[in-house]
Every structure is written in C-alpha cells, then in structure tokens.
Design an enzyme around this catalytic site. Sequence first.
Site, PDB file in Angstrom:
ATOM      1  N   LYS A   1      47.637  93.186  30.413  1.00  0.00           N
ATOM      2  CA  LYS A   1      48.334  93.645  29.506  1.00  0.00           C
ATOM      3  C   LYS A   1      48.088  95.011  29.292  1.00  0.00           C
ATOM      4  O   LYS A   1      47.010  95.637  29.040  1.00  0.00           O
ATOM      5  CB  LYS A   1      48.204  92.943  27.958  1.00  0.00           C
ATOM      6  CG  LYS A   1      49.173  93.488  26.793  1.00  0.00           C
ATOM      7  CD  LYS A   1      50.416  92.744  26.893  1.00  0.00           C
ATOM      8  CE  LYS A   1      51.491  93.051  26.045  1.00  0.00           C
ATOM      9  NZ  LYS A   1      52.043  94.230  26.410  1.00  0.00           N
TER      10      LYS A   1
ATOM     11  N   GLN B   1      41.638  99.812  28.632  1.00  0.00           N
ATOM     12  CA  GLN B   1      42.334  98.798  27.950  1.00  0.00           C
ATOM     13  C   GLN B   1      41.825  97.464  28.060  1.00  0.00           C
ATOM     14  O   GLN B   1      42.041  96.770  27.006  1.00  0.00           O
ATOM     15  CB  GLN B   1      43.835  98.820  28.905  1.00  0.00           C
ATOM     16  CG  GLN B   1      44.854  98.029  28.140  1.00  0.00           C
ATOM     17  CD  GLN B   1      45.678  98.931  27.278  1.00  0.00           C
ATOM     18  OE1 GLN B   1      45.741  99.966  27.329  1.00  0.00           O
ATOM     19  NE2 GLN B   1      45.841  98.226  25.990  1.00  0.00           N
TER      20      GLN B   1
ATOM     21  N   LYS C   1      39.775  97.569  25.127  1.00  0.00           N
ATOM     22  CA  LYS C   1      40.633  97.425  23.818  1.00  0.00           C
ATOM     23  C   LYS C   1      41.063  96.078  23.762  1.00  0.00           C
ATOM     24  O   LYS C   1      40.951  95.685  22.457  1.00  0.00           O
ATOM     25  CB  LYS C   1      41.641  98.793  24.081  1.00  0.00           C
ATOM     26  CG  LYS C   1      42.467  98.585  22.803  1.00  0.00           C
ATOM     27  CD  LYS C   1      43.716  99.425  23.062  1.00  0.00           C
ATOM     28  CE  LYS C   1      43.512 100.863  23.618  1.00  0.00           C
ATOM     29  NZ  LYS C   1      44.652 101.798  23.701  1.00  0.00           N
TER      30      LYS C   1
ATOM     31  N   LYS D   1      47.175  98.890  33.225  1.00  0.00           N
ATOM     32  CA  LYS D   1      48.024 100.047  32.943  1.00  0.00           C
ATOM     33  C   LYS D   1      48.637 100.410  34.361  1.00  0.00           C
ATOM     34  O   LYS D   1      48.547  99.906  35.334  1.00  0.00           O
ATOM     35  CB  LYS D   1      47.079 101.159  32.800  1.00  0.00           C
ATOM     36  CG  LYS D   1      47.618 102.192  31.906  1.00  0.00           C
ATOM     37  CD  LYS D   1      47.481 101.960  30.248  1.00  0.00           C
ATOM     38  CE  LYS D   1      47.940 102.917  29.463  1.00  0.00           C
ATOM     39  NZ  LYS D   1      48.095 102.381  27.922  1.00  0.00           N
TER      40      LYS D   1
ATOM     41  N   GLY E   1      55.224  99.787  26.736  1.00  0.00           N
ATOM     42  CA  GLY E   1      55.823 101.225  26.561  1.00  0.00           C
ATOM     43  C   GLY E   1      54.525 102.059  26.500  1.00  0.00           C
ATOM     44  O   GLY E   1      53.417 101.418  26.130  1.00  0.00           O
ATOM     45  N   ASP E   2      54.377 103.404  27.035  1.00  0.00           N
ATOM     46  CA  ASP E   2      53.451 104.216  26.748  1.00  0.00           C
ATOM     47  C   ASP E   2      54.018 105.761  26.700  1.00  0.00           C
ATOM     48  O   ASP E   2      55.373 105.797  26.353  1.00  0.00           O
ATOM     49  CB  ASP E   2      52.282 104.113  27.746  1.00  0.00           C
ATOM     50  CG  ASP E   2      50.949 105.020  27.568  1.00  0.00           C
ATOM     51  OD1 ASP E   2      50.636 104.887  26.303  1.00  0.00           O
ATOM     52  OD2 ASP E   2      50.444 105.638  28.494  1.00  0.00           O
TER      53      ASP E   2
ATOM     54  N   THR F   1      50.775 101.171  16.311  1.00  0.00           N
ATOM     55  CA  THR F   1      49.379 102.033  16.677  1.00  0.00           C
ATOM     56  C   THR F   1      49.002 103.043  15.611  1.00  0.00           C
ATOM     57  O   THR F   1      47.864 103.329  15.069  1.00  0.00           O
ATOM     58  CB  THR F   1      49.922 102.927  17.948  1.00  0.00           C
ATOM     59  OG1 THR F   1      50.345 101.772  19.066  1.00  0.00           O
ATOM     60  CG2 THR F   1      48.631 103.711  18.483  1.00  0.00           C
TER      61      THR F   1
ATOM     62  N   ASN G   1      55.659 108.508  18.192  1.00  0.00           N
ATOM     63  CA  ASN G   1      55.626 107.532  17.108  1.00  0.00           C
ATOM     64  C   ASN G   1      54.197 107.444  16.519  1.00  0.00           C
ATOM     65  O   ASN G   1      53.964 106.984  15.340  1.00  0.00           O
ATOM     66  CB  ASN G   1      55.971 106.175  17.857  1.00  0.00           C
ATOM     67  CG  ASN G   1      57.481 106.073  17.886  1.00  0.00           C
ATOM     68  OD1 ASN G   1      58.045 106.508  16.953  1.00  0.00           O
ATOM     69  ND2 ASN G   1      58.009 105.542  18.960  1.00  0.00           N
TER      70      ASN G   1
ATOM     71  N   SER H   1      52.040  93.902  20.034  1.00  0.00           N
ATOM     72  CA  SER H   1      52.484  93.324  21.734  1.00  0.00           C
ATOM     73  C   SER H   1      52.330  91.967  21.740  1.00  0.00           C
ATOM     74  O   SER H   1      53.213  91.277  22.376  1.00  0.00           O
ATOM     75  CB  SER H   1      52.237  94.423  22.606  1.00  0.00           C
ATOM     76  OG  SER H   1      52.901  95.660  22.677  1.00  0.00           O
TER      77      SER H   1
END
Length: 444
Positions: free
Chosen positions: A89, A110, A113, A125, A164-165, A208, A239, A377
């Site tokens: 993810k 990630q 995290k 990623k 998304g990123d 976030t 955002n 997510s």
Amino acid sequence: MNSIDTFIEQRTGGSNPQTSYGAVLKQEASALRGFLGQNDSFTRHKVFERLALPERIIEFNVSWLDDQDVVQINTGWRVQHSSLIGPYKGGLRFHPDVNLDTLKALAFEQSFKNALTGLPIGGAKGGADFSPKGKSDTEILRFCQAFMTELYRHIGPARDIPAGDINVGLREIGYLFGQYKRIVNQFEGAVTGKSRHFGGSHVRTEATGFGVVYFLQSLLKEQEQTLEGKTVCISGAGNVALHAALKAIQAQAKVITLSNSRGLLTNESGFTEEQINWLLENQYKHDNLLESAEQEFDVNYRSDSPAWQMACDIAIPCATQNELTLEHLEKLVESGCQVIVEGSNMALTDEALQAIKDKDIYFAPGKAANAGGVAISTLEMSQNATFSPLDYDAIDEQLQDIMQNIYRQCADNAIERNGKPDLHSGASIAAFKILGEAMIAQGV
C-alpha cells in the site's frame, strides 16, 4: 563500522545525497541502533538488513501520444517494499524529478508508516517521471491509461493497492481506476483515493492534513497544552497544507503562512476559515493560487520566499521532501518555535534531522504524523470489500483514534533527549518491532 553500516555502504555504494535511499537507511539505522543493541533476536535474524531491501521493484516504459500525435516516452516504477503485515500500500506520484532512488526511500518509510497505523497493510511507492502540469486533460488521460496498462498486472485488492500522491489527485486516480476496470473486467478496490461516486471514502481528501493536527493535539495534550492561541507556520498549498490549516484554525490556532513553489502567502492576523475554504475551492482554477488569493483577500503574497522566516510556535512543513533545511531549522528555533510536525514525507533534510536531536524542540516525523491519509485509504479498501460505506463522522472519529494511537506508540517507545521524547526514534522502534516480529514469525 558495524555490520549494518557495512551493509548500507555495500548496498548504496557509499553515496548519500539528500533524497537518497542510502540516506534514509542511515537515518533509520541511527534511530534503531540502541534498540537493536539490546535485542539479540532482531540482530540474529538480520531483520534490518532484510527489511532494508524491497521485495520487488517493477520498472516499465510508458509510451503515449500527445495532442500533436507525437509519441512521448516516460518511465514508470512500482517499488513493492514489504508485504509482511498485509498487501502492498502506498501512493503514486507523477513528477519530472521522480526516480527509482527516491521511490525506494519513500517505500521503505511507507512500510514503517503503515505498520504504525495498526492496520493490515504493507508498504510500497510508485510513480513516473511525468508531470501533468502544462498538459491537456486528454494528454493526462492518455498517459494514465498507458501507465495502468502496464501496472495493472502487478496490483489488485489482495496484492498491491496504489493511491494518489504528488500530482496524482481525483482526476488521475479516476483515469487510472477506469483503465484498470476495463482491463480486468471487475469493479474492485485495487486503487484508493477514488471519488465517492464510485467507491471512494468520506474524509480521504482531508485525512492527511486533519491527521497531522490530530497527532499534534495528542502531543500538546501530553504537555497540558492546546492549539488555542498558538501561532502556526505551514508550507504548501495543496490538500495536506490546506486541510491542516483548516483543522488548526478550527482548534483556535493562528495560521499565518501558506506557500507554493513560487512564493509565500502570509496573514499576520491569521487566516480565516473562509479564506482557507476559498483556497480549497479554487486550488485547480488559477495559474498561481496564492497570488490570486492576494487579490481576493487582505493577505500578502511574496515570490521566492520560504515559509520559515516568520516567528511561530509550531511549524508544519506540508510541501515536499527536503524542504526544511538546517538554516531554516536554526531560524525556527531562534524565533521560539516549540514543535515541528512533518506533514510531507521526509520534509527535513538529513542535516536538519541530525541537528534537531540536540535542539530543545519537539519533532514529529512524517512516518507517524502524516499517516492519516493511508489509514483512511485502508478504510476505503474495507468499504470496497464489504460494499458498506461509512458516514463522515464515523470515519473522522476512526481517524482521530488512529492518530492518537500512533502518537501513543511513538511516545511509549521514544528515547529521551534534552528532557523530551525523541518521537523520531519512537516511531522507528515501534514500527520496527511490528515488522520484525512478523518477519521472524514467517521464517526465512
């Protein structure tokens, strides 16, 4: 030089640029050194060395036609770093500066995290050296379809679930998901960050930024403080930055800066909810959103100015990696800043990260503080699997609980420095325990 240092040198060629995979490995090794020295089982099973290497790296060509019918060629990547505790993810970013080295660093972070969220998700990623900026909507559509035409075979709801990123928002996610659905002939949760009209979740856009503030509030509560009356500097104008600003203002903080790559927007009396909502509603309608805001409200815009030149109690970098340098850190500390919370991934340069350990300041790393996005997510994945959407308040409440729990893990595992918990070490140790125990249990 110990075995881990030798391993990192061998695997990275000794290079250590600011954004490199090697730099991130060295940062994590430093944060974990004391813990590993006291835990022979993790050392004996070489957990760090095994965790440092991605399980799989996928690299592919993305060829597409621009509006002049000229073939354009980009490179796409997916770094599937760890599936120890769940399917891969992590986000996709489209930017000319995207490269494999940076994606390996981000995928490694990630994995840590995602472990902190307490949810069953691994780390990944991906992205491409493509920028949607300056491209027509049709060109972006063609690129996304070409990108997914290769990526689809490597993802799925129980395998790898991209989101998304940077430069990959609702529009790009919609195009990517649409192409995936056409190819596999199934409507399934293989991509998150979708519109709520076709499987997306409430609070995902806000998650976030809101999560950063929920984490910050947990930190302040531990010191018997609140956000009320605190002066906050925020970088970024996307955002994450805007929703962090909105939530901080709702908690009675005074947010005085926002920024983008072109300049700085300031309001020394503090932005209002009305101003932040205008920015949110117009963020894709202006060539330079912040410059346009100056014409709309009584605020000041300056080109080519960083957000960290103004005195504040709290700094929240929300733009990109390596945006807060040692020079910025020194200026913030000198101005009386008490807390720095990373809203963006790896916001501090390696130099600043090393120096902050000796400063009388709280620092919350992005792997902990900005985990709200991936947490929601994952809730979107659950809603897709059960076809049972949750309402806004229920998801926001879960987000608050998750961020409070992440803070608790960081604080409980933190090493004390200068009379304050080192939350960077705490986050690394807490996540490493989860991943390491899963690795040992699953064998070699």
